[in-house]
Design a protein around this motif. Structure first.
Motif, short mmCIF file in Angstrom:
data_model
loop_
_atom_site.label_atom_id
_atom_site.label_comp_id
_atom_site.label_asym_id
_atom_site.label_seq_id
_atom_site.Cartn_x
_atom_site.Cartn_y
_atom_site.Cartn_z
N ASN A 720 0.78 -1.13 -0.13
CA ASN A 720 0.10 -0.05 0.01
C ASN A 720 0.72 1.36 0.00
OD1 ASN A 720 -2.50 -1.52 0.64
ND2 ASN A 720 -1.66 -2.01 2.43
N LEU A 721 0.43 2.09 -0.99
CA LEU A 721 1.37 3.44 -1.00
C LEU A 721 0.53 4.55 -0.33
CD1 LEU A 721 3.61 5.34 -2.18
CD2 LEU A 721 2.65 5.10 -4.42
N LEU A 722 0.96 5.29 0.37
CA LEU A 722 0.44 6.27 0.92
C LEU A 722 0.99 7.88 0.38
CD1 LEU A 722 0.47 5.31 4.88
CD2 LEU A 722 -1.22 4.78 3.03
N LEU A 723 -0.04 8.65 -0.18
CA LEU A 723 0.32 9.74 -0.86
C LEU A 723 -0.29 11.02 -0.13
CD1 LEU A 723 0.63 8.86 -4.60
CD2 LEU A 723 2.74 8.97 -3.01
N PRO A 724 0.10 11.30 1.10
CA PRO A 724 -0.88 12.41 1.65
C PRO A 724 -0.63 13.78 1.34
CG PRO A 724 0.86 11.78 3.18
CD PRO A 724 1.13 10.81 1.80
N ASN A 725 0.61 14.11 0.61
CA ASN A 725 0.72 15.35 0.27
C ASN A 725 -0.04 15.86 -0.92
OD1 ASN A 725 2.18 17.73 0.71
ND2 ASN A 725 3.75 16.98 -1.02
N PRO A 726 -0.71 16.97 -0.60
CA PRO A 726 -1.35 17.53 -1.57
C PRO A 726 -0.67 18.01 -3.23
CG PRO A 726 -1.21 19.28 -0.01
CD PRO A 726 -0.68 17.93 0.67
N ASN A 727 0.57 18.45 -2.70
CA ASN A 727 1.63 18.76 -4.05
C ASN A 727 2.46 17.77 -3.82
OD1 ASN A 727 0.07 21.40 -4.28
ND2 ASN A 727 1.07 22.22 -2.56
N LEU A 728 2.68 16.84 -4.95
CA LEU A 728 3.42 15.85 -5.06
C LEU A 728 4.65 16.35 -5.46
CD1 LEU A 728 1.44 13.12 -6.76
CD2 LEU A 728 1.50 13.39 -4.49
N SER A 729 5.69 15.76 -4.77
CA SER A 729 7.24 16.00 -4.97
C SER A 729 8.15 14.86 -5.40
CB SER A 729 7.87 16.70 -3.68
OG SER A 729 8.03 15.60 -2.68
N SER A 730 9.39 15.03 -5.46
CA SER A 730 10.11 14.16 -6.15
C SER A 730 10.08 12.68 -5.24
CB SER A 730 11.58 14.52 -6.17
OG SER A 730 11.79 15.57 -7.32
N SER A 731 10.01 13.13 -3.93
CA SER A 731 10.12 11.74 -2.89
C SER A 731 8.58 11.11 -3.28
CB SER A 731 9.82 12.14 -1.52
OG SER A 731 11.21 12.72 -1.19
N ASP A 732 7.49 11.76 -3.61
CA ASP A 732 6.33 10.94 -4.10
C ASP A 732 6.49 10.23 -5.23
OD1 ASP A 732 4.10 12.19 -1.97
OD2 ASP A 732 5.30 13.83 -2.72
N TYR A 733 7.06 10.74 -6.12
CA TYR A 733 7.55 10.03 -7.48
C TYR A 733 8.22 8.90 -7.28
CZ TYR A 733 5.91 14.85 -9.23
OH TYR A 733 5.18 15.80 -9.61
N PHE A 734 9.33 9.09 -6.39
CA PHE A 734 10.05 7.86 -5.96
C PHE A 734 9.38 6.71 -5.38
CE2 PHE A 734 13.73 6.39 -2.86
CZ PHE A 734 14.42 5.63 -3.81
N ALA A 735 8.63 7.02 -4.47
CA ALA A 735 7.47 6.04 -3.84
C ALA A 735 6.75 5.29 -4.80
CB ALA A 735 6.79 6.78 -2.68
N ILE A 736 6.19 6.11 -5.69
CA ILE A 736 5.33 5.61 -6.78
C ILE A 736 6.45 4.66 -7.66
CG2 ILE A 736 3.96 6.04 -9.00
CD1 ILE A 736 3.24 8.75 -7.78
N HIS A 737 7.49 4.99 -7.86
CA HIS A 737 8.47 4.21 -8.67
C HIS A 737 8.77 2.92 -8.13
CE1 HIS A 737 11.88 3.20 -11.46
NE2 HIS A 737 12.28 3.08 -10.33
#
Length: 873
Positions: A720-737
């Motif tokens: 399960n991937l959690l993306l709580p940030n309303p403005n996605l950043s590089s760390s969010d992209y890294f988690a998605i990857h």
């Protein structure tokens, strides 16, 4: 006698020394010495200083210099009648210590670097020896033979001893400093080790000579006899007995045993005591016989390490600290009550350090080292430490030096040992070491020394594929290398399981993928491949065999960055203690082969086998580190900014009689954070240091299901991937990857899984963005990737509610199957002041209480300010 038997209940004073029962006061003295030594080391050890400094200072404090000024203290706690008992125990400890010191001498390593070892070792001994002879002249005329009741000492004996004291190098302390500064495999470190061994051996020979001269000065003929007997004894041990011992151990299959047998250990100890006894009765000293016995133990299959592990704990923990504390008890700094006394103290410190630094630097420079590199060699050779204390104690007990000179030179030994580490760090900085390594690599023939990672099929010079600062780059991103840190054996299974999903079994080189991606026409699909109602990307694992085979064929035909071969490097973070076995094991890695791998480390062998099965380029390293230095050693190791550092840690362990989880729950993050640091033996500032200095991408894997005996191997795994940030950043992209790479890894292995992305409702278009981004990747058609939007309006108005709370309350998480699932969450800032944001903290806390695993992902911004992309909503 009756009162003595009755003890304190019969009115006996336990501090009254009773010769018929000396053990009573001895036990109290031992407790006091060990308590003081360890309390001091808790403070002094933080300055990266060896424990011997704490032990000697403890003795000085307990002796006449400090506590001895208290009325009746010395006569009560350390009466003269009790000192022989302490001396007997401490001498047994130093005999064992000298035996361990003999185990550390690697003759094969000396042969390999014989030119460097002899030249630097001899000159760095000879020049300080000459300076010591000059210093001995005024010392002798000022202090020698001043006490008419003491023995008369000849100038030659006094001069040789002072010169030896000035010129020796402490090899055991040197090994520890090299480990802590991570110089054990540097060019400078190899030079120091080679020269230090020779310096150490020659120093002991000269000390033996001074003792022989002292014991036989009334009859010079006896000196010749003692020398011949000592040399003959050495030849007897080093040639016929050494080979006989090795033959006997091979015949008994001892060298192949994981632990030496009690009989073999007893035989080797018997040889040590016999040797110590012989050298003592001929007038040398028992420590030299023990040293000779240590030299003959075979080093095959790390037998010396196994032997030291079996024998050393009690001597190192109890006996040797008593020896150095007793040396401190003999120091009376109140005797240094004249200006000339302190003048000689500073003179001895200056001569001891400068003579070593000058001679060591000059010879190392002649061997082709750069100036600051050579200066580091000279500074390290000036370390005195344990060896100097032993030398001074032998000289003091032999009556060669007075108590006043003994105190002067003890101060010299402490200061020269104390300044070694900070002076080395000042001269030979990490930045300078990296520059030196780059120069060495440039001067190396690239055709002969090319690394596997430097081959054309693997490396491509394109920064775009290593960048992840735009959403579109999720598809093309891959790290240049994955460096996994093994902190404990318990972290190996979850570490390998995660690596198997992330990088194992890939089949396409990075160059071929790069070329394929250049030729592909990027376009957005106008036909939705997503079921908008459930935000699901196709089905997972069709039951039809034909579809499965077709899908796998599609993967082979259309490689992506998720199929790219990524090199793996395993770094075993081993605990460095005061134990001789640790120093012996660490010295086994002073290999100057840059492609050294896991040939001698059982933990790294596991990862070596894993990389062979997975067909991954592999390298490895071992870092010996104290608890305080773990983070510093991680951030100072060799890596690129485009690498991923993976650290797997233990969280909540399953325990109890039936291996059940305890019902206790953590109410705050501070509780579980303290538990994680403690169970993984990490310092309180571990993550702060990592966050402040790490310049690579970072994955933190916390496992909360370790120790479970019964595991359902056929259970569908959940990510399960959690993306709580309303403005996605590089760390969010890294988690998605990372999540997509895991999905691809499970598909490749033919396993089932559930993958869900819980995203902030402000990023509701994420599903369409992913669909368009991977429209050309047919392999994604057979993956389940549920995307669920979480309304954060309520959590924004409530102070207690977090994103993970909203996810748990959504009813989409099966609370009965949550164990062994993994939640991935990005960490955006990773600040040195507070490494984890509130969402990450809450997720780690929930993971501990509900027993699921956490993977924290942080993308490195290459030392730039925090960047964030525009909201994709």
């Amino acid at each position: 006698m009756g009162n003595s038997v009755g003890g304190v209940l019969s009115g006996v004073n336990p501090f009254d020394y009773n010769p018929s029962s000396p053990i009573t006061l001895f036990l109290f003295q031992t407790c006091l010495i060990l308590l003081m030594c360890n309390l001091l080391h808790m403070v002094i050890g933080r300055l990266r200083q060896p424990k011997v400094i704490s032990e000697v200072i403890a003795g000085v404090i307990l002796g006449p210099t400090v506590f001895g000024q208290i009325p009746n203290y010395t006569n009560t706690v350390f009466p003269k009648e009790s000192i022989p008992g302490l001396n007997l125990t401490s001498n047994l400890g130093i005999i064992l210590f000298m035996f361990f010191l003999g185990l550390e001498v690697d003759t094969e390593f000396i042969k390999k670097h014989i030119k460097t070892a002899l030249s630097i070792g001899i000159i760095s001994l000879a020049f300080p020896f000459g300076c010591g002879c000059l210093l001995a002249i005024p010392l002798f005329h000022t202090y020698a033979n001043q006490d008419p009741t003491a023995r008369h000492v000849k100038f030659t004996v006094f001069m040789v001893f002072i010169a030896v004291s000035i010129s020796v190098t402490a090899f055991p302390v040197l090994c520890r400093i090299l480990n802590e500064l991570r110089l054990i495999k540097d060019r400078a470190g190899i030079v120091v080790l080679a020269a230090g061994i020779i310096n150490d051996i020659l120093g002991w020979i000269l000390l033996a000579l001074s003792v022989i001269l002292s014991n036989s000065e009334s009859d010079p003929v006896n000196t010749v006899y003692i020398l011949l007997c000592t040399f003959g004894w050495f030849l007897l041990y080093f040639y016929p007995l050494k080979y006989f011992l090795r033959w006997a151990l091979i015949k008994a299959n001892e060298l192949d045993r994981p632990t030496p047998s009690p009989f073999a250990t007893m035989c080797i100890l018997f040889l040590m005591f016999i040797s110590a006894y012989f050298t003592d009765i001929i007038g040398v000293h028992p420590i030299f016989g023990a040293f000779i016995a240590g030299l003959i133990v075979p080093r095959d299959n790390n037998y010396v390490v196994k032997l030291a592990e079996r024998m050393e704990d009690i001597p190192n923990i109890v006996l040797i600290p008593i020896y150095f504390a007793v040396a401190g008890l003999n120091v009376d700094l109140t005797l240094l009550n004249e200006g000339r006394d302190w003048g000689y103290v500073f003179a001895s410190i200056g001569v001891a350090i400068s003579a070593k630094v000058v001679s060591g630097t000059a010879v190392a420079k002649l061997h082709g080292l750069y100036f600051r590199e050579a200066a580091a060699v000279g500074i390290l050779m000036s370390c005195k430490g344990i060896v100097e204390i032993v030398v001074l104690t032998v000289g003091y007990n032999a009556g060669i030096i007075s108590r006043k000179i003994f105190g002067m030179f003890i101060l010299m030994a402490l200061v020269s040992t104390f300044v070694t580490t900070p002076l080395t760090q000042l001269v030979y900085t990490d930045e300078y070491r990296k520059k030196i390594q780059q120069k060495i690599n440039k001067n190396t023939d690239s055709d002969n020394e090319k690394s596997l990672f430097e081959s054309e099929d693997v490396i491509i010079e394109d920064s775009e594929v290593h960048s992840l600062e735009k959403f579109e780059q999720i598809r093309t991103f891959y790290p240049s290398e994955v460096i996994t840190i093994i902190n404990s054996v318990d972290s190996i299974p979850p570490n390998l399981e995660l690596l198997d999903l992330l990088i194992s079994g890939r089949s396409c080189s990075m160059k071929s993928i790069h070329n394929t991606q250049e030729n592909m026409v990027s376009r957005k699909s106008s036909v939705s491949t997503l079921k908008s109602r459930s935000n699901r990307i196709k089905k997972f694992l069709s039951p039809h065999k034909e579809e499965m085979e077709l899908s796998m064929a599609t993967i082979a035909e259309a490689p992506s960055s998720f199929d790219a071969i990524i090199p793996l490097k395993a770094v075993h973070l081993r605990m460095l203690t005061e134990r001789t076995a640790d120093l012996l094991q660490s010295s086994a890695y002073y290999n100057d082969d840059p492609q050294f791998t896991a040939s001698t480390d059982s933990v790294l062998q596991i990862f070596d086998i894993f990389s062979r099965i997975s067909k991954l380029p592999f390298s490895s390293d071992v870092i010996f580190s104290t608890v305080r230095e773990k983070a510093t050693n991680i951030v100072s190791m060799d890596y690129n900014e485009t690498d991923v550092i993976l650290i797997s840690l233990k969280g909540i362990m399953l325990m109890g009689k039936n291996n059940l989880v305890l019902n206790d729950e953590y109410s705050s993050f501070d509780g579980i954070y303290s538990h994680i640091l403690g169970v993984n033996e990490l310092s309180s500032s571990f993550f702060q240091t990592i966050a402040a200095s790490l310049k690579a991408h970072f994955l933190l894997h916390i496992t909360n299901s370790s120790g479970k005996l019964v595991v359902d191997r056929f259970k569908i795994k959940s990510f399960n991937l959690l993306l709580p940030n309303p403005n996605l950043s590089s760390s969010d992209y890294f988690a998605i990857h990372t999540l997509i790479a895991i999905c691809y890894g499970e598909l490749r292995n033919g396993h089932s899984l559930h993958a869900t992305i819980f995203v902030n409702s402000k990023n509701a278009e994420l599903s369409n963005m992913l669909r368009d981004l991977f429209s050309n990747d047919d392999w994604l058609d057979i993956s389940i990737l549920n995307i669920v939007t979480i309304d954060t309006t309520l959590s924004e108005t409530s102070e207690s509610s977090s994103f993970i709370d909203s996810v748990m309350d959504s009813g989409l998480i099966n609370k009965y199957d949550i164990e062994e699932s993994t939640f991935i969450i990005p960490e955006h800032l990773f600040s040195k002041y507070d490494p984890f944001n509130e969402e990450v903290k809450e997720t780690i806390l929930h993971a501990a209480n509900k027993k699921f695993n956490v993977l924290v992902a942080h993308y490195n911004y290459h030392n730039t300010n925090f960047k964030k992309s525009e909201s994709i909503s």
